[in-house]
Design a protein around this motif. Structure first.
Motif, short mmCIF file in Angstrom:
data_model
loop_
_atom_site.label_atom_id
_atom_site.label_comp_id
_atom_site.label_asym_id
_atom_site.label_seq_id
_atom_site.Cartn_x
_atom_site.Cartn_y
_atom_site.Cartn_z
N CYS A 154 32.98 36.30 42.54
CA CYS A 154 34.09 37.15 42.99
C CYS A 154 33.55 38.56 43.17
CB CYS A 154 35.22 37.14 41.98
SG CYS A 154 36.55 38.32 42.42
N PRO A 155 33.50 39.08 44.40
CA PRO A 155 32.97 40.42 44.63
C PRO A 155 33.80 41.51 43.97
CG PRO A 155 33.14 39.18 46.69
CD PRO A 155 33.90 38.42 45.66
N SER A 156 35.09 41.27 43.79
CA SER A 156 35.96 42.29 43.19
C SER A 156 35.81 42.34 41.68
CB SER A 156 37.42 42.02 43.56
OG SER A 156 38.28 42.93 42.92
N CYS A 157 35.90 41.17 41.03
CA CYS A 157 35.74 41.12 39.57
C CYS A 157 34.28 41.23 39.14
CB CYS A 157 36.34 39.82 39.02
SG CYS A 157 38.11 39.66 39.25
N LYS A 158 33.39 41.04 40.14
CA LYS A 158 31.95 41.07 39.89
C LYS A 158 31.58 40.10 38.76
CE LYS A 158 31.18 45.86 41.41
NZ LYS A 158 31.50 45.44 42.75
N CYS A 180 42.34 37.81 40.96
CA CYS A 180 42.63 38.98 41.80
C CYS A 180 42.92 38.62 43.26
CB CYS A 180 41.47 39.98 41.74
SG CYS A 180 39.95 39.37 42.53
N GLU A 237 40.03 31.42 46.78
CA GLU A 237 40.21 32.77 46.28
C GLU A 237 40.15 32.81 44.76
OE1 GLU A 237 43.96 34.01 47.81
OE2 GLU A 237 43.22 34.33 49.85
N CYS A 238 39.77 33.98 44.24
CA CYS A 238 39.74 34.19 42.79
C CYS A 238 41.16 34.14 42.25
CB CYS A 238 39.10 35.55 42.49
SG CYS A 238 39.20 36.02 40.73
N THR A 280 40.79 37.78 45.60
CA THR A 280 39.68 38.07 46.51
C THR A 280 39.02 36.77 46.96
OG1 THR A 280 39.29 40.17 45.40
CG2 THR A 280 37.49 39.31 46.76
N LYS A 322 35.90 41.42 33.97
CA LYS A 322 35.12 42.09 35.00
C LYS A 322 33.65 42.07 34.62
CE LYS A 322 38.76 43.92 37.29
NZ LYS A 322 39.03 43.76 38.72
#
Length: 821
Positions: free
Chosen positions: A157-161, A177, A173-174, A179, A464
């Motif tokens: 997940c690029p947002s939650c890394k 979030c 999608e995650c 993403t 995260k």
């Protein structure tokens, strides 16, 4: 007397606990029986699927004890896993606290059901005393070259890394979030289960006690296929090995396809006009999982990458493509395109205008690539195959394999769909991987004497970034055991399937601090005689457990190479035709049902309502019916307890009704014993006990003033003993009411008396055109012709058949006669 199930059940559960009735120890004088249900994840609450699973296992365990077996029936907790971390993120409660609280709650629920577990053997995979040996198992695999590290793709997940498990990805999608999830390549640990592929396949033929559907699922997952691996050389100088089961079609290859993740792709497109469009296409594919990409319902897409290969059999120059349906994890990560003789390749070639070449013609037709509407996949005669034209394709197989080997283009090979087991999890709540990384010494296994590598308590859960372990300096920073210099710990933890792949062996010796288990103890108890669990675990859990047992056998730790002799996969519990779930709003709480009706009623319903391997449809009326039955048995025995004959029964001077009741008693013993031995037809066994209770009612009503209490007492004794595995509490209560000491669960299972099964007369049902019209008593030894004459001459029958020609008379021996008019 009133049936007060709350008081009865709590009292007898305490009695069993105080007297250690279910404690198992090795006993060379008795045959052993290891009964096991798949242990649960401690989610906090039992659901009806749990109740059914554990009730089935408990009936088996109790029955086998009464048959003279020394039974091991343990319980524990598959306690690591992602839900505990999600709870930590959502509720701010540490995974350890959340998990142990749930275990306490579920343990009390299981005890409330009266399951006959040896609780002294309880294990939890998150306890350091257990995962110490999970880590030790990893080291044994590592020492023998069966644990290794390589790059592999994960959900990112690029947002939650953060890395996501498959179940955290919803519609690409995650779940946290929303993403779009991408694929990211990470170094991860694997077990070489593929080294055991052939043994895992062969071992299935030695498991007659497993359902055929489960063995078929495992065979398909292993996916053994014979063929050749042929090497295609690229114009770049690189080589691409491709495995095929259809070497007879190699002359028909018009393109090859690489997996988008294939390491050659980035090399071949670098600095070319194809670099950006191909990279963009690969990026888009990263949001698709493997199942979606390979699904027959997913549109096949692809892209030419600007490179060419040479078909070694005809020196033809063919283009190199990438496509969504080819995965790096399967085979060599490359396939050959033979559109004339493969449906998927045909559709792909038609879509992108790729050449189609026929190399197998049917005997009674001539195929033209221009007019073909589908691929031709059957046998035929070879064409367009220099040196092999005119040969039947069936004969071609061995010839072409030999030709490829003789020319050095490739070699015969057995291939498997089975992939090595990826065990790395970028999570906290799992068994640490006991590896240290030292700049000087490289990858260093933790010394066995330093185990367990403990999970630290001082971690923060945000959802995260990296795993909480990676951010815990007190855990990460350590000392190299070889050179003594500063080093780093592995921060991945192990797949929870690892914990559940050997727990059944730990049960044989659960408190051993010196080794995972003592050889003599595991030799006494293993293999598991009867394993019970859901069919959803038919592949991964059962496959990994078989792999682990074979490995432990190879290194001399266990005496068997298959863990489970017999397997029962119970069906689901449904309500309104659908699986119970919160989203459907159709959940029935076991706690509510137990509170309203008691544990015995709850158990009896899930055992009676359907055969164990079938899905069970929840029925409130069915539960009420089981509750009424238990109440009826309770009243029957309570009202007769003062008349019960406890001493040796006498069966002289019996009249016909007495004999019929004895016959019913012993025919029921025979039926239930046969139902229980091997078939585990619990539903028909419970039904037979219900019929026996009905027969007692009928007898008592008919012979109100001259009951033979010897015959009645024999029936009550056997009815309670046979009911005991199914409804253990009320059986125990009534057993003591009629004057016995000790536990009903420690008496022997009854045997039937052949003399009681001999009848002077038997009762047949009479049907006219399939409809029941009455009953007829006939001599037990009457032949079919006599039976027909007696039925036709019966006065009641005469009223139905008068003036109507008889077309046929069908006799079902000892059951019914059907007169067709």
């Amino acid at each position: 007397m009133d049936y007060n199930f709350e008081e009865i059940e709590s009292r007898w559960q305490e009695y069993w606990r105080e007297n250690n009735f279910y404690k198992a120890t090795e006993d060379s004088e008795s045959p052993k029986y290891y009964a096991l249900e798949m242990f649960p994840y401690p989610s906090g609450k039992l659901h009806m699927g749990h109740v059914r699973n554990y009730s089935i296992g408990d009936v088996i365990a109790r029955y086998k004890r009464m048959r003279g077996y020394n039974v091991l029936h343990p319980m524990g907790w598959d306690a690591f896993g992602l839900p505990a971390e999600n709870a930590a993120i959502k509720n701010g409660i540490h995974p350890s606290v959340w998990t142990w609280n749930n275990i306490d709650n579920m343990r009390s629920q299981l005890k409330r059901l009266g399951i006959s577990y040896d609780w002294d053997r309880e294990v939890a995979t998150c306890h350091p005393g257990y995962y110490k040996w999970t880590e030790w198992m990893f080291l044994q695999l590592y020492k023998r070259g069966l644990a290794y590290k390589k790059k592999s793709f994960v959900n990112w997940c690029p947002s939650c890394k953060t890395v996501l498990a498959n179940e955290q990805v919803v519609n690409g999608e995650c779940e946290r979030c929303g993403t779009v999830v991408r694929k990211k390549e990470l170094e991860q640990w694997f077990f070489k289960i593929t080294d055991y592929a052939e043994r895992l396949l062969e071992g299935l033929d030695r498991l007659p006690g497993w359902p055929e559907k489960v063995k078929t699922m495992q065979k398909n997952w292993i996916g053994r296929s014979e063929g050749v691996e042929i090497t295609f050389k690229l114009e770049s100088g690189d080589e691409v090995p491709i495995f095929t089961t259809r070497p007879d079609t190699i002359f028909g290859v018009t393109y090859i396809v690489l997996a988008p993740e294939h390491p050659l792709v980035s090399k071949l497109i670098r600095g070319t006009e194809y670099e950006k469009p191909v990279s963009d296409y690969i990026y888009e594919l990263q949001s698709m999982n493997e199942i979606t990409r390979t699904s027959t319902e997913t549109e096949k897409t692809g892209m030419f990458i600007g490179s060419y290969a040479v078909n070694p059999l005809n020196d033809e120059r063919i283009p190199v493509w990438i496509a969504n349906y080819v995965l790096m994890e399967y085979g060599t990560g490359a396939v050959m395109g033979v559109p004339a003789h493969d449906e998927r390749d045909f559709e792909f070639a038609r879509k992108y205008g790729l050449p189609i070449r026929v190399v197998i013609q049917p005997k009674d037709d001539i195929l033209s690539p221009a007019t073909m509407e589908r691929a031709y996949v059957d046998e035929g005669v070879m064409v367009n195959s220099p040196g092999f034209n005119g040969i039947p394709s069936a004969e071609m197989m061995e010839k072409i394999k030999q030709y490829i080997e003789d020319k050095g283009y490739g070699k015969r090979k057995v291939n498997y769909k089975l992939r090595d087991w990826l065990i790395s999890r970028q999570r906290y709540w799992g068994a640490p991987i006991p590896i240290i990384y030292c700049e000087q010494c490289g990858t260093v296994p933790v010394p066995e004497e330093d185990l367990p590598v403990l999970l630290p308590e001082d971690v923060t859960f945000t959802g995260k970034g990296e795993s909480p372990l990676a951010e815990c300096e007190s855990f990460v920073n350590t000392i190299c055991p070889i050179c003594g210099k500063p080093a780093k710990r592995e921060t991945d933890t192990m797949d929870t399937f690892m914990c559940s792949s050997w727990y059944f062996e730990r049960y044989t010796d659960p408190r051993n601090d010196e080794r995972p288990f003592d050889y003599d103890k595991v030799k006494y108890w293993m293999p598991v005689d009867q394993y019970v669990g859901g069919v959803e675990h038919a592949i991964l859990h059962l496959m990994y457990s078989r792999f682990f047992t074979k490995f432990l056998y190879d290194i001399g730790l266990v005496p068997v190479d298959e863990p489970f002799t017999n397997l029962l996969t119970q069906g689901m519990v449904l309500k309104d035709g659908a699986k119970m779930s919160k989203s459907k709003g159709n959940i029935v709480s076991p706690e509510d049902i137990i509170a309203k009706y008691g544990a015995d009623t709850t158990r009896l319903f899930v055992l009676f309502a359907a055969p164990p391997e079938r899905d069970l449809e929840w029925s409130d009326q069915g539960v009420e019916g089981c509750y009424r039955f238990i109440n009826r048995v309770f009243r029957q025995v309570s009202e007769l307890k003062d008349l019960y004959v406890k001493n040796k029964w006498r069966f002289d001077n019996l009249d016909e009704e007495d004999k019929k009741l004895r016959y019913k008693t012993h025919s029921t013993i025979r039926k239930i014993t046969q139902d229980m031995d091997g078939r585990f037809s619990f539903n028909t066994a419970v039904s037979a006990i219900m019929e026996l209770s009905n027969s007692l009612n009928d007898y008592l009503s008919l012979k109100h003033n001259n009951r033979n209490m010897n015959v009645v007492s024999e029936l009550i004794y056997n009815m309670l003993v046979m009911l005991a595995p199914f409804a253990p509490h009320v059986s125990e209560e009534l057993w003591h009411q009629i004057g016995y000491e000790g536990s009903i669960h420690q008496v022997s299972w009854p045997s039937w008396d052949e003399e009681a099964l001999k009848q002077d007369e038997i009762e047949l049902v009479i049907q006219i055109n399939g409809k029941v019209r009455g009953k007829l008593n006939i001599p037990a030894d009457a032949d079919d012709e006599t039976v027909k004459q007696l039925a036709i001459s019966n006065e009641r029958v005469g009223a139905y058949i008068s003036g109507k020609p008889i077309k046929n008379v069908i006799v079902v021996p000892k059951k019914l006669i059907n007169i067709v008019v």
